[in-house]
Structures are given as C-alpha cells and as structure tokens.
Design a protein around this motif. Structure first.
Motif, PDB file in Angstrom:
ATOM      1  N   SER A 271      39.818  27.169  12.833  1.00 38.81           N
ATOM      2  CA  SER A 271      38.404  27.424  12.546  1.00 38.81           C
ATOM      3  C   SER A 271      37.531  26.259  12.993  1.00 38.81           C
ATOM      4  CB  SER A 271      38.208  27.690  11.049  1.00 38.81           C
ATOM      5  OG  SER A 271      38.721  28.942  10.669  1.00 38.81           O
TER       6      SER A 271
ATOM      7  N   GLU B 154      21.924  29.738  16.270  1.00 39.53           N
ATOM      8  CA  GLU B 154      22.435  31.100  16.066  1.00 39.53           C
ATOM      9  C   GLU B 154      23.954  31.134  16.208  1.00 39.53           C
ATOM     10  OE1 GLU B 154      20.349  33.326  18.987  1.00 39.53           O
ATOM     11  OE2 GLU B 154      18.387  33.137  17.998  1.00 39.53           O
ATOM     12  N   THR B 155      24.455  30.399  17.189  1.00 37.08           N
ATOM     13  CA  THR B 155      25.903  30.340  17.412  1.00 37.08           C
ATOM     14  C   THR B 155      26.615  29.692  16.230  1.00 37.08           C
ATOM     15  OG1 THR B 155      25.568  30.199  19.799  1.00 37.08           O
ATOM     16  CG2 THR B 155      27.692  29.448  18.953  1.00 37.08           C
TER      17      THR B 155
ATOM     18  N   VAL C 281      25.658  29.498  13.065  1.00 34.47           N
ATOM     19  CA  VAL C 281      25.641  30.392  11.899  1.00 34.47           C
ATOM     20  C   VAL C 281      26.714  31.470  12.038  1.00 34.47           C
ATOM     21  CG1 VAL C 281      24.264  32.129  10.677  1.00 34.47           C
ATOM     22  CG2 VAL C 281      23.225  29.951  11.365  1.00 34.47           C
ATOM     23  N   HIS C 282      26.944  31.912  13.263  1.00 36.97           N
ATOM     24  CA  HIS C 282      27.945  32.958  13.503  1.00 36.97           C
ATOM     25  C   HIS C 282      29.364  32.439  13.315  1.00 36.97           C
ATOM     26  CE1 HIS C 282      29.853  36.474  15.252  1.00 36.97           C
ATOM     27  NE2 HIS C 282      30.490  35.686  16.120  1.00 36.97           N
ATOM     28  N   VAL C 283      29.647  31.206  13.787  1.00 35.56           N
ATOM     29  CA  VAL C 283      31.037  30.721  13.781  1.00 35.56           C
ATOM     30  C   VAL C 283      31.389  29.909  12.548  1.00 35.56           C
ATOM     31  CG1 VAL C 283      31.162  30.715  16.293  1.00 35.56           C
ATOM     32  CG2 VAL C 283      30.497  28.617  15.085  1.00 35.56           C
TER      33      VAL C 283
ATOM     34  N   ASP D 188      32.757  34.067   6.409  1.00 38.85           N
ATOM     35  CA  ASP D 188      33.971  34.782   6.812  1.00 38.85           C
ATOM     36  C   ASP D 188      34.936  33.881   7.586  1.00 38.85           C
ATOM     37  OD1 ASP D 188      32.191  34.578   8.891  1.00 38.85           O
ATOM     38  OD2 ASP D 188      32.719  36.503   9.787  1.00 38.85           O
ATOM     39  N   THR D 189      34.680  32.581   7.603  1.00 36.52           N
ATOM     40  CA  THR D 189      35.580  31.623   8.252  1.00 36.52           C
ATOM     41  C   THR D 189      36.281  30.780   7.187  1.00 36.52           C
ATOM     42  OG1 THR D 189      34.028  29.755   8.404  1.00 36.52           O
ATOM     43  CG2 THR D 189      33.862  31.468  10.099  1.00 36.52           C
TER      44      THR D 189
ATOM     45  N   ALA E 145      32.517  26.794  20.354  1.00 40.02           N
ATOM     46  CA  ALA E 145      31.283  27.578  20.418  1.00 40.02           C
ATOM     47  C   ALA E 145      30.065  26.714  20.725  1.00 40.02           C
ATOM     48  CB  ALA E 145      31.086  28.325  19.098  1.00 40.02           C
TER      49      ALA E 145
ATOM     50  N   GLY F 165      30.168  30.706   9.225  1.00 37.96           N
ATOM     51  CA  GLY F 165      29.712  31.419   8.039  1.00 37.96           C
ATOM     52  C   GLY F 165      30.812  31.670   7.024  1.00 37.96           C
TER      53      GLY F 165
ATOM     54  N   GLU G 298      19.445  28.934  20.420  1.00 41.14           N
ATOM     55  CA  GLU G 298      20.695  29.658  20.623  1.00 41.14           C
ATOM     56  C   GLU G 298      21.876  28.933  19.981  1.00 41.14           C
ATOM     57  OE1 GLU G 298      23.548  31.217  24.310  1.00 41.14           O
ATOM     58  OE2 GLU G 298      21.662  30.161  24.737  1.00 41.14           O
TER      59      GLU G 298
ATOM     60  N   LEU H   1      19.789  31.001   8.589  1.00 38.25           N
ATOM     61  CA  LEU H   1      19.217  30.985   9.940  1.00 38.25           C
ATOM     62  C   LEU H   1      17.774  30.484   9.958  1.00 38.25           C
ATOM     63  CD1 LEU H   1      19.772  31.490  12.892  1.00 38.25           C
ATOM     64  CD2 LEU H   1      19.088  33.875  12.568  1.00 38.25           C
TER      65      LEU H   1
END
Length: 449
Positions: A385, A324-325, A327-329, A333-334, A392, A331, A321, A214
């Motif tokens: 994915s 941030e989005t 990094v979330h989608v 765990d995908t 996103a 990362g 933003e 991030l």
C-alpha cells in the motif's frame, strides 16, 4: 567478546539476558539481529568498541532511537552501538548553543533550552533522536524560517573508524564537518553535537480534523502555493483510524484529513491565511498560542514504539491532479494509517555558502505514507500500500530524495547533487577506507582514493 571489551559498560550477545530489548529498534516491525549490541556510557566506551570491531573483522552501526532502522538490514556482521545512555544536554544561553550527546532526543533539548527563552530546530516528535535527525538533514517545523537543522550546527564530536575522537567544525576537520551536515552516518560514530538555538518562546500552532478530504486538501494546496511568509509552516494528512481498542471509540473506523499549522508571527497574520480552510468548518480547531517547547506534541506522533511500515517521496510540484490521486490511493479502503504532505520551501530550499553536504531541499513538498504492521504478514501487505501511494505520486516526484524520509533501500546518489555525492565518497575513502562504519543509507568509498 564481552570479556575482551572490558572497558565498555554493557556488551550483549545473542542469548544474553536483555538481548531482545537491546537489539530492538523504535519501529517494532524491524527485526535487527546484530553480532552484538554495545551500550556505551562514555566517549571512551565508543572508541573501545570501534577499535575492537576493527581488530575482529566486524563493522559498526550507531543507533540512537532506531526510528529509521529498516535500511540497516539484519546487521549480522555488525556491532550495534546503542547510544541511549548518553543523553546529557547542556545549553550556553549567551552563545545560543546546545550541546547534546548522541542518545539525546528532541524533548531533552527542548526542555533544556526553554528556560532560557530558546528553541531548537527539532523534529515533529519529541522522542526522535537529535543526532540521526540532524546529520540526515533535519526538516523542522521552524525550518522554513531558519533552514535545515544540519546547516545550523556549530560542531560535531565523532569517533572515527580508527578509534580517534575528533571535534569537527568549520576550522578543524572541515571536510568531515561538511560531510556530517546532511551526509548521514557513514563517516564515524557521532558522540555529541552542538546546535544553534533561536530566541523563540511561543508559537501559534495546532491542528484540526475535517471529514471532507478532497476540498480541504485542495484548499490547503492553494494556500501553500500562495504568497506565504517563511514563518508559516503547515502539513496535511489523510488518516484512516483502524478498528482497534487503542483508538478512542468515536474515532475507530473513521477517516479524516488533519491539517497542522505552525506560525512564528502574530495570530492575526495566521488567521488571515487560514480563513479559506476554516470556512470549510473543521470538526475542531486547536490552533492557539503554545510554549515553544510544546511544539513537539502538536503533530500527535506516537510517543511509544510501534510496529509500522512507511516510506517517503519528495515532490517537485503538487497540482490539483496530484491531490485527487492521493485521495484515491490513500483512502479508507487501503491499509494506510496515514499519508501526509508537508510543505517545504522557505529557507529549507535556499542554499547558503557555509552549508554542509545537503545545502537545501530541492523540492516543494514531502510525502510520507505509513501503516500499522503488527505481524509479519502485515508488513508485506502494508508495504504494498505504501509503494502504491509512492508510485501514484511519482509523476510529480523531485529528482532528489531526502535521507530522513527514505525507509527503504535507495540509490545513495539520489540524496545529493552529483558534485556533493562525489565529494562525500572521497571523504568516506579518506576517513573510513575499510568501510567499517555502517549507516542506514551508506555512502560507499570512492574507488579513486
């Protein structure tokens, strides 16, 4: 069929020895099943295949490497023309022009140009086909300084749908020349292309990995939104290394953000710009002066065919933003191997009067997300994915998509302005009224031709 096409050097049918190798695309997750595969060695071979297809109610699709083969579909009614045997490259150092046959890849051009102190607007990987990349637009690491590859073309040799070989340039076949520069492969089978070269012998380039995704991505975003010279290009990608033997043990199962930097100016100029990123203490730093013909290896793209699923999205803006989005989608765990942001702008965003069908990229960033898909169940899972990452980031999407990053079917009109798309359809109707020539994102003929 092969008995009829006696002048072609190699025509393969389903069941013939070597059939599976011949029909294979670079992306091993794409399972092509054409009616036949032609492997021409000359322009005459290409013309013979095109005429034969017309006579027998088949269509034609040309393919150099097959990096973006998925949108072509199964090709059941189509002869797939694999141009891999046509790889000759010549350089005119005085005119600063390279002529590359349809099967040439960027490594071929880079190696031919380098002894003359010249470089081309090549793709990020050395094994990408010159023709497909260029007629789709061509966003090079050098593009912010020199523009799209499609708009740095001097001439294109193409076999049209009626089997004629024509040379299209600014004076001869000007409409076809305009269409092929950024309009894709719907207008004929390109057999050779002449490209402008630039007096570049070395660049300041490299990459570094870092753990803190991030803060690194936010700092990179701020860098790209500052007062950057056109000579400075960069990209940032989130990479999630899988737990497989092909990955070095110290990288398996780990995630990094990797920043790639290319600068045509002095190292001191780039170092001043990179200071905020380097303050975040990357794990390693490979940015250094390298020969221009080594630029294709900086990004460390796979140099052998792999099975993967990927797709792109052009972005009009990139606020905090959006980072941030992402990094979330994207990362660990995908199922994504990588999600990359490429800074566009510069000359690639400035339309010039003599440009082709794609005069500029109307976006500031490009996103490309991809994952490994070694088996059919993985294809659909990874595709979900990839789609999730696109969805996103869609709030910041640009109106216009870019042809070479679209690995799934799209509305053809989304790649060009309304005026350019209408002109492309009229040219398609004029040169290929029967819609013989297929491409990965085809332009349909205009109804009112």
């Amino acid at each position: 069929m092969s008995a009829v096409l006696t002048t072609a050097k190699a025509i393969l049918m389903p069941g013939d020895p070597g059939w599976d190798d011949a029909r294979r695309a670079w992306n091993l997750a794409v399972d092509q099943h054409p009616a036949a595969v032609a492997e021409p060695r000359s322009v005459q071979d290409v013309a013979d295949v095109v005429r034969f297809a017309r006579q027998h109610g088949l269509r034609v699709a040309a393919q150099g490497t097959g990096h973006n083969a998925a949108p072509l579909g199964l090709l059941a009614d189509t002869i797939l023309v694999k141009t891999t045997a046509m790889r000759q490259v010549s350089v005119d150092p005085a005119a600063r022009i390279a002529r590359a046959e349809a099967g040439a890849v960027w490594l071929d051009v880079a190696e031919a140009a380098a002894p003359h102190g010249l470089a081309a607007l090549a793709g990020s990987a050395p094994n990408v086909g010159v023709v497909g990349y260029t007629i789709g637009g061509g966003m090079s690491w050098l593009g912010r300084a020199y523009g799209l590859a499609a708009n740095n073309v001097e001439a294109i040799e193409v076999v049209t749908a009626d089997g004629r070989l024509v040379r299209a340039d600014a004076c001869t076949e000007p409409d076809l020349f305009w269409a092929l520069r950024g309009g894709g492969g719907s207008f004929g089978v390109v057999t050779a292309i002449e490209l402008r070269l630039f007096p570049i012998t070395e660049v300041y380039a490299g990459l570094w990995p870092a753990d803190a995704a991030l803060p690194v991505l936010q700092t990179w975003r701020e860098l790209t939104q500052g007062d950057l010279p056109d000579e400075f290009t960069s990209a940032a990608r989130l990479v999630n290394f899988p737990m497989i033997p092909d990955i070095p043990e110290h990288l398996r199962g780990r995630s990094f953000v990797i920043v790639t930097v290319i600068h045509l100016g002095t190292p001191a100029e780039a170092d001043a710009l990179l200071a905020p990123l380097r303050a975040l203490e990357p794990l390693t730093d490979t940015v250094q002066i390298i020969p221009a013909n080594a630029l294709g290896h900086v990004h460390v793209d796979p140099e052998q065919p792999i099975a993967s699923v990927g797709d792109g999205l052009m972005l009009a803006s990139l606020p905090a933003e959006a980072i941030e989005t992402l990094v979330h989608v994207a990362g660990p765990d995908t199922l994504l191997l990588a999600a990359e942001l490429i800074h566009v702008g510069g000359e690639m965003k400035r339309a010039r009067p003599a440009s082709g069908a794609l005069p500029a990229i109307d976006a500031d960033y490009a996103l490309f997300a991809t994952g490994l898909a070694p088996c059919p169940p993985a294809v659909s899972a990874v595709a979900r994915s990839v789609a999730a990452a696109q969805t996103a980031l869609r709030p910041w999407a640009a109106r216009q998509m870019y042809l070479n990053l679209a690995c799934t079917s799209r509305d053809p009109a989304s790649f060009w302005s309304a005026e350019a798309y209408d002109r492309l359809r009229r040219i398609k109707a004029a040169v290929d009224p029967d819609n013989l020539i297929r491409s990965n994102h085809p332009v349909p003929p205009h109804n009112n031709r």
